[in-house]
Design a protein around this motif. Structure first.
Motif, short mmCIF file in Angstrom:
data_model
loop_
_atom_site.label_atom_id
_atom_site.label_comp_id
_atom_site.label_asym_id
_atom_site.label_seq_id
_atom_site.Cartn_x
_atom_site.Cartn_y
_atom_site.Cartn_z
N THR A 33 20.99 -16.34 -24.49
CA THR A 33 20.03 -15.65 -23.63
C THR A 33 18.73 -16.43 -23.61
O THR A 33 18.17 -16.74 -24.66
N LEU A 34 18.24 -16.75 -22.40
CA LEU A 34 17.05 -17.58 -22.25
C LEU A 34 15.95 -16.82 -21.50
O LEU A 34 16.24 -16.04 -20.59
N PRO A 35 14.68 -17.05 -21.85
CA PRO A 35 13.58 -16.37 -21.17
C PRO A 35 13.30 -16.98 -19.80
O PRO A 35 13.46 -18.18 -19.59
N GLY A 36 12.85 -16.14 -18.87
CA GLY A 36 12.43 -16.60 -17.56
C GLY A 36 10.93 -16.46 -17.40
O GLY A 36 10.19 -16.47 -18.37
N ARG A 37 10.49 -16.26 -16.14
CA ARG A 37 9.05 -16.26 -15.85
C ARG A 37 8.73 -15.26 -14.75
O ARG A 37 9.33 -15.29 -13.69
N LEU A 38 7.78 -14.35 -15.02
CA LEU A 38 7.32 -13.40 -14.01
C LEU A 38 6.41 -14.12 -13.01
O LEU A 38 5.47 -14.81 -13.40
N VAL A 39 6.70 -13.96 -11.72
CA VAL A 39 5.94 -14.60 -10.65
C VAL A 39 5.25 -13.50 -9.85
O VAL A 39 5.92 -12.73 -9.13
N LEU A 40 3.94 -13.42 -9.95
CA LEU A 40 3.17 -12.34 -9.30
C LEU A 40 2.68 -12.79 -7.93
O LEU A 40 2.07 -13.85 -7.80
N ARG A 41 2.97 -11.93 -6.92
CA ARG A 41 2.49 -12.20 -5.57
C ARG A 41 1.99 -10.89 -4.94
O ARG A 41 1.87 -9.87 -5.62
N SER A 42 1.75 -10.93 -3.65
CA SER A 42 1.04 -9.82 -2.99
C SER A 42 1.89 -8.56 -2.78
O SER A 42 1.34 -7.51 -2.46
N SER A 43 3.20 -8.62 -2.96
CA SER A 43 4.03 -7.43 -2.69
C SER A 43 3.85 -6.33 -3.73
O SER A 43 4.33 -5.21 -3.55
N THR A 44 3.12 -6.65 -4.82
CA THR A 44 2.77 -5.60 -5.78
C THR A 44 1.26 -5.58 -5.99
O THR A 44 0.80 -5.13 -7.02
N ASP B 27 0.81 -1.22 0.00
CA ASP B 27 0.00 0.00 0.00
C ASP B 27 0.85 1.27 0.00
O ASP B 27 0.51 2.25 -0.69
N ASP B 28 1.92 1.29 0.78
CA ASP B 28 2.79 2.47 0.80
C ASP B 28 3.94 2.35 -0.21
O ASP B 28 4.21 3.28 -0.96
N ILE B 29 4.59 1.21 -0.20
CA ILE B 29 5.67 0.94 -1.16
C ILE B 29 5.55 -0.52 -1.60
O ILE B 29 5.58 -1.43 -0.76
N ALA B 30 5.42 -0.72 -2.89
CA ALA B 30 5.40 -2.08 -3.43
C ALA B 30 6.85 -2.53 -3.65
O ALA B 30 7.76 -1.70 -3.80
N ILE B 31 7.05 -3.84 -3.67
CA ILE B 31 8.41 -4.40 -3.79
C ILE B 31 8.43 -5.49 -4.87
O ILE B 31 7.53 -6.32 -4.93
N VAL B 32 9.48 -5.45 -5.69
CA VAL B 32 9.73 -6.50 -6.69
C VAL B 32 11.17 -6.97 -6.54
O VAL B 32 12.08 -6.15 -6.37
N GLY B 33 11.36 -8.28 -6.62
CA GLY B 33 12.71 -8.84 -6.59
C GLY B 33 13.08 -9.51 -7.90
O GLY B 33 12.45 -9.26 -8.94
N PHE B 34 14.07 -10.37 -7.83
CA PHE B 34 14.51 -11.10 -9.02
C PHE B 34 15.21 -12.36 -8.56
O PHE B 34 16.10 -12.29 -7.71
N ASP B 35 14.80 -13.51 -9.07
CA ASP B 35 15.42 -14.83 -8.86
C ASP B 35 14.42 -15.88 -8.40
O ASP B 35 14.65 -17.06 -8.58
N ASN B 36 13.34 -15.46 -7.73
CA ASN B 36 12.36 -16.38 -7.14
C ASN B 36 13.02 -17.26 -6.08
O ASN B 36 12.88 -18.49 -6.08
N TYR C 271 11.02 -12.45 -10.44
CA TYR C 271 11.21 -13.02 -11.77
C TYR C 271 12.12 -14.23 -11.65
O TYR C 271 13.20 -14.15 -11.07
N GLU C 272 11.66 -15.35 -12.17
CA GLU C 272 12.38 -16.61 -12.01
C GLU C 272 13.29 -16.87 -13.21
O GLU C 272 12.84 -16.88 -14.36
N GLN C 273 14.56 -17.11 -12.94
CA GLN C 273 15.50 -17.45 -13.99
C GLN C 273 15.37 -18.94 -14.33
O GLN C 273 15.14 -19.76 -13.44
N PRO C 274 15.57 -19.31 -15.60
CA PRO C 274 15.49 -20.73 -16.00
C PRO C 274 16.81 -21.43 -15.68
O PRO C 274 17.56 -21.82 -16.59
N LEU C 275 17.10 -21.62 -14.40
CA LEU C 275 18.45 -22.04 -14.00
C LEU C 275 18.82 -23.41 -14.56
O LEU C 275 19.98 -23.63 -14.94
N ARG C 276 17.90 -24.36 -14.61
CA ARG C 276 18.24 -25.68 -15.13
C ARG C 276 18.62 -25.61 -16.60
O ARG C 276 19.58 -26.25 -17.06
N GLU C 277 17.88 -24.82 -17.37
CA GLU C 277 18.18 -24.67 -18.79
C GLU C 277 19.50 -23.93 -18.98
O GLU C 277 20.30 -24.28 -19.87
#
Length: 330
Positions: free
Chosen positions: A319-330, A271-280, A294-300
């Motif tokens: 360069t490989l695509p990853g996956r956006l993981v949406l949760r409550s921090s945003t 509500d006051d500040i939303a947070i986004v990270g990277f790596d899952n 955001y989840e990196q395709p580490l096995r690939e």
């Protein structure tokens, strides 16, 4: 102490030559099924295992892969190392972990790895100077090198990396759609010749949406404490028009920042500040944090590195695509 069985003893027991025994334990070697069966049965009866050190003298391959790590405070290193060692061992290789620190720099590490005749070197950290490659001590016989999970600006050293441009476009689109308009970015440890480019793309895609001012503050390293300190310094000095969303270069910075925002300053996420990270990172998915990331395709990514080491893939940056993981921090 009981002596180890030798290849010659196995050969005598199986009624084959010593070289047939060697071929039976060499991946991809030419040998008939019947000969291999005889060798393996004799080897089992004699409790024989190949002497890999002796074999390396003949094959010019030790099966050892040096992995340079210089930021152990980053917990996301562990899942990568687990996957890397698992996949290396599955193809008959073994990782030699080398800790890069103030007492053992990259030049020492390269010399150490070269003296042990490793087959390849994986750079898995934040700081690597391209001038190291031309250090007069190293000569021309340095093993092939690869960068994992970061971009490489080192000529002749390919990287396998998550697509930062795609990732940050998806992240910024999501944040903009949620109504955030005062973004901030927390970067981690400064990189030398390996980089992430996440801040660059974060700024680029916000600029395309008409927002050119991005509050930026840097953490000294990738750690929980550094993330907390970074946001603490910012919020302690800023009260007006502060950011409404913070993108952190990785999850451990984001978790530290989130605890500080809620604990010391009594603010609400999101509500006051939303947070986004990277790596899952696993902890970020707990109910205590609910971190959008955001989840990196580490096995690939690791799989591509392995194929390059085995000469089954051209040594080129991938360069490989990853996956956006949406949760409550945003």
């Amino acid at each position: 102490m009981r002596k180890r069985a030798t290849a010659k003893q196995v050969a005598n027991a199986a009624g084959v030559s010593k070289w047939t025994v060697i071929r039976a334990f060499t991946e991809g070697a030419s040998i008939t099924d019947e000969s291999k069966r005889k060798v393996l049965e004799a080897a089992a009866a004699l409790n024989y295992t190949p002497n890999l050190l002796a074999r390396s003298l003949a094959t010019k391959s030790t099966g050892q892969i040096a992995v340079f790590v210089d930021d152990f405070a980053n917990p996301q290193k562990l899942p990568f190392l687990e996957t890397l060692t698992e996949q290396l061992q599955a193809v008959g290789r073994v990782a030699m972990l080398i800790n890069i620190n103030h007492h053992f720099d990259h030049v020492h590490a390269l010399l150490h790895a070269d003296q042990r005749q490793v087959d390849a070197i994986i750079l898995f950290g934040t700081a690597f100077r391209d001038e190291t490659l031309t250090d007069r001590q190293l000569g021309n016989g340095t093993p092939p090198m690869f960068v994992l999970a970061r971009d490489s600006q080192i000529e002749g050293v390919p990287a396998v990396v998550c697509d930062a441009e795609l990732a940050l476009r998806e992240i910024v689109d999501h944040l903009h759609d949620k109504g955030y308009r005062r973004p901030g970015f927390m970067s981690g440890a400064p990189a030398l010749s390996t980089a992430l480019r996440r801040r660059e793309y974060f700024s680029k895609f916000w600029s395309e949406k008409g927002i050119s001012h991005i509050a930026h503050f840097a953490a000294e390293k990738y750690s929980f404490e550094a993330g907390a300190l970074g946001i603490r310094n910012y919020l302690s000095s800023t009260s007006k028009d502060r950011i409404d969303v913070l993108m952190c270069e990785n999850d451990i910075l984001a978790l530290g920042a989130m605890d500080e925002i809620r604990g010391k300053f009594g603010l609400s996420v999101p509500d006051d500040i939303a947070i986004v990270g990277f790596d899952n990172y696993e902890l970020g998915g707990s109910s205590a944090y609910g971190l959008t990331t955001y989840e990196q395709p580490l096995r690939e990514m690791v799989g591509v590195i392995i194929r390059m080491i085995k000469n089954e893939h051209d040594p080129e940056t991938v360069t490989l695509p990853g996956r956006l993981v949406l949760r409550s921090s945003t």
